[in-house]
Design a protein around this motif. Structure first.
Motif, PDB file in Angstrom:
ATOM      1  N   PRO A  51     -12.200  13.810   9.522  1.00 52.38           N
ATOM      2  CA  PRO A  51     -12.143  12.945   7.497  1.00 52.38           C
ATOM      3  C   PRO A  51     -10.505  12.329   7.889  1.00 52.38           C
ATOM      4  O   PRO A  51     -10.491  11.064   6.972  1.00 52.38           O
ATOM      5  N   ALA A 100     -13.310   8.094  13.698  1.00 51.66           N
ATOM      6  CA  ALA A 100     -13.737   7.491  12.225  1.00 51.66           C
ATOM      7  C   ALA A 100     -14.811   7.939  12.152  1.00 51.66           C
ATOM      8  O   ALA A 100     -15.667   8.185  10.513  1.00 51.66           O
ATOM      9  N   PHE A 127      -3.610   3.576   3.535  1.00 55.56           N
ATOM     10  CA  PHE A 127      -5.117   3.729   2.972  1.00 55.56           C
ATOM     11  C   PHE A 127      -5.729   4.727   2.217  1.00 55.56           C
ATOM     12  O   PHE A 127      -6.552   5.109   1.621  1.00 55.56           O
ATOM     13  N   ARG A 128      -6.392   5.580   3.824  1.00 58.58           N
ATOM     14  CA  ARG A 128      -6.812   6.765   3.012  1.00 58.58           C
ATOM     15  C   ARG A 128      -6.157   7.990   3.051  1.00 58.58           C
ATOM     16  O   ARG A 128      -6.077   9.546   2.595  1.00 58.58           O
ATOM     17  N   GLY A 129      -4.060   7.957   2.734  1.00 57.99           N
ATOM     18  CA  GLY A 129      -3.793   8.651   3.141  1.00 57.99           C
ATOM     19  C   GLY A 129      -2.503   8.950   2.447  1.00 57.99           C
ATOM     20  O   GLY A 129      -3.522   7.581   0.969  1.00 57.99           O
ATOM     21  N   ASP A 130      -1.253   8.876   1.950  1.00 55.67           N
ATOM     22  CA  ASP A 130      -0.696   8.758   1.083  1.00 55.67           C
ATOM     23  C   ASP A 130       0.616   8.327   2.397  1.00 55.67           C
ATOM     24  O   ASP A 130       1.047   8.405   2.895  1.00 55.67           O
ATOM     25  N   ASN A 182      -7.745  12.113   6.940  1.00 56.75           N
ATOM     26  CA  ASN A 182      -6.416  13.120   5.114  1.00 56.75           C
ATOM     27  C   ASN A 182      -5.680  13.284   5.631  1.00 56.75           C
ATOM     28  O   ASN A 182      -5.386  13.677   4.328  1.00 56.75           O
ATOM     29  N   ILE A 208      -5.010   3.710   8.321  1.00 55.80           N
ATOM     30  CA  ILE A 208      -5.574   4.802   7.618  1.00 55.80           C
ATOM     31  C   ILE A 208      -4.733   4.825   7.055  1.00 55.80           C
ATOM     32  O   ILE A 208      -5.101   5.991   6.376  1.00 55.80           O
ATOM     33  N   GLN A 255       1.054  -1.746  -0.122  1.00 55.08           N
ATOM     34  CA  GLN A 255      -0.149  -0.509  -0.338  1.00 55.08           C
ATOM     35  C   GLN A 255       0.722   1.201   0.422  1.00 55.08           C
ATOM     36  O   GLN A 255       0.775   2.516  -0.596  1.00 55.08           O
TER      37      GLN A 255
END
Length: 414
Positions: free
Chosen positions: A373, A369, A236-239, A375, A233, A103
């Motif tokens: 957000p 959660a 998967f939701r950021g970078d 992110n 998180i 990921q």
């Protein structure tokens, strides 16, 4: 003794901090994210693989420390339980690492290499954690100090060589970490005659080990899940840059390693060997708690005041992260206070009410959660603070319950 031990740990951790800063500055964010994933999962797997084993040895060994034969048998049993219990955990850690590495942009070849290094690093790490308990029971803090300083110097030398010859990469640094872990456990084994202990006849208290594992494991697993959820998180939701930033900002929590070493190596063994007077035990716990809390408050204040300098140490890619830095400092303060109380409580076998962490941590995760957000690194740092709070609340309840049981035993014995 505590001051001397703290000074030695300060030197060791100062070397470690310098090494960590060099690592952050030498890798770009995607590569540093992959390096951080492996390091985080090694720590998580080691924590789960313990799950009360070290504490069981400490609590039983506190009464056996003068009987060398019985103590050797106790460690022989502990090593067997550690690796039987640890084998599936190592396998699970490798699988989870592969998921997060992919990921975060790792190639298939890098992923296989990093997972292999992780597995081979965990083997000496698990043995080293148990051998440290032997030195704590023997009150041989100076030997541990020497080994820790030697390991820190070796790690710094490996990183410096990589930078000098321009070969520093995530793979190189992880292999270096494996070499340091192996050298460390070799030094601990030589000083404790670990081979002789392993050949000793194991004690017949395996049920007590497994009983404590069952009590502690749920809290430990949820503690690790809570920590790994943050990493997942961010992945998967950021970078990869968010993973790199949260890992880099965590470097400054090294100050707590010094405090925790004093708690684990100086305070907890004496707490384990102290008489069962519940009033005296309560005073020792209260003094440790509020002293640690005062240090946490000072640490957060210093991080906030020195944030421009601290961020500059990490490099230009980490500027303008003052708020996340302070929040991570607060989160690590709470987490390490909880860990210190955990070590002190487990030294007396106070593991009841560990299950309380599960509903509290689930509530914290759900809150984050649905509200955040998640992110950006600021959102992740807020989540970190919220996540750390249930551990502290649980430790307070466990210690109060332990003191209550100690009081009841004392009253019944009159």
């Amino acid at each position: 003794m505590a001051a001397q031990h703290g000074a030695a740990q300060t030197l060791s951790q100062a070397l470690g901090f310098a090494t960590g800063v060099l690592v952050v500055r030498s890798l770009d964010k995607p590569e540093y994210a992959q390096y951080s994933v492996v390091i985080a999962i090694v720590a998580a797997a080691a924590l789960i693989a313990d799950s009360g084993i070290n504490a069981t040895v400490m609590s039983i060994g506190g009464a056996l420390h003068q009987d060398k034969t019985a103590l050797a048998g106790l460690f022989a049993r502990a090593f067997r339980v550690r690796y039987i219990f640890g084998a599936p955990i190592i396998a699970g850690a490798g699988t989870w690492a592969a998921v997060l590495l992919i990921q975060n942009g790792a190639t298939t070849g890098d992923c296989i290499l990093f997972v292999a290094i992780l597995v081979f690093t965990l083997l000496p790490t698990l043995a080293g954690g148990l051998l440290r308990v032997f030195y704590r029971l023997e009150l041989r803090a100076r030997y541990m100090q020497a080994v820790d300083i030697g390991a820190a110097l070796l790690r710094l030398a490996i990183v410096s060589i990589g930078l000098w010859f321009n070969i520093a990469s995530a793979a190189y640094l992880l292999v270096g970490g494996l070499l340091v872990a192996t050298a460390t456990v070799a030094a601990f084994a030589a000083g404790s005659k670990a081979g002789q202990m392993m050949r000793s006849t194991p004690t017949d208290n395996a049920p007590e080990f497994w009983s404590n594992i069952r009590r502690v494991l749920p809290m430990t697993v949820f503690l690790v899940i809570s920590e790994q959820a943050l990493l997942a998180i961010a992945s998967f939701r950021g970078d990869p840059s968010i993973v790199a930033e949260m890992s880099a900002l965590s470097r400054f929590a090294v100050a707590f390693v010094v405090l925790n070493a004093v708690v684990s190596d100086i305070i907890a063994p004496r707490f384990a060997r102290a008489p069962g007077d519940w009033r005296r035990l309560g005073k020792l716990v209260a003094g440790s708690f509020f002293s640690y809390l005062a240090i946490v408050v000072c640490f957060i204040s210093l991080v906030w005041a020195a944030s421009p300098l601290l961020l500059a140490l990490l490099g230009s890619g980490y500027s303008n992260l003052t708020l996340p830095l302070v929040l991570f400092a607060a989160g690590y303060g709470i987490a390490n206070l909880a860990q210190a109380m955990n070590v002190i409580g487990q030294a007396r076998g106070w593991v009841h009410w560990s299950w309380l962490y599960i509903p509290l941590s689930v509530a914290a995760l759900l809150l984050c959660a649905f509200v955040l957000p998640l992110n950006s690194v600021t959102d992740v740092s807020v989540m970190f603070v919220v996540q750390c709070t249930p551990a502290l609340l649980t430790q307070v309840v466990r210690i109060l319950a332990g003191l209550s049981r100690a009081r009841a035993r004392e009253m019944n014995g009159r």
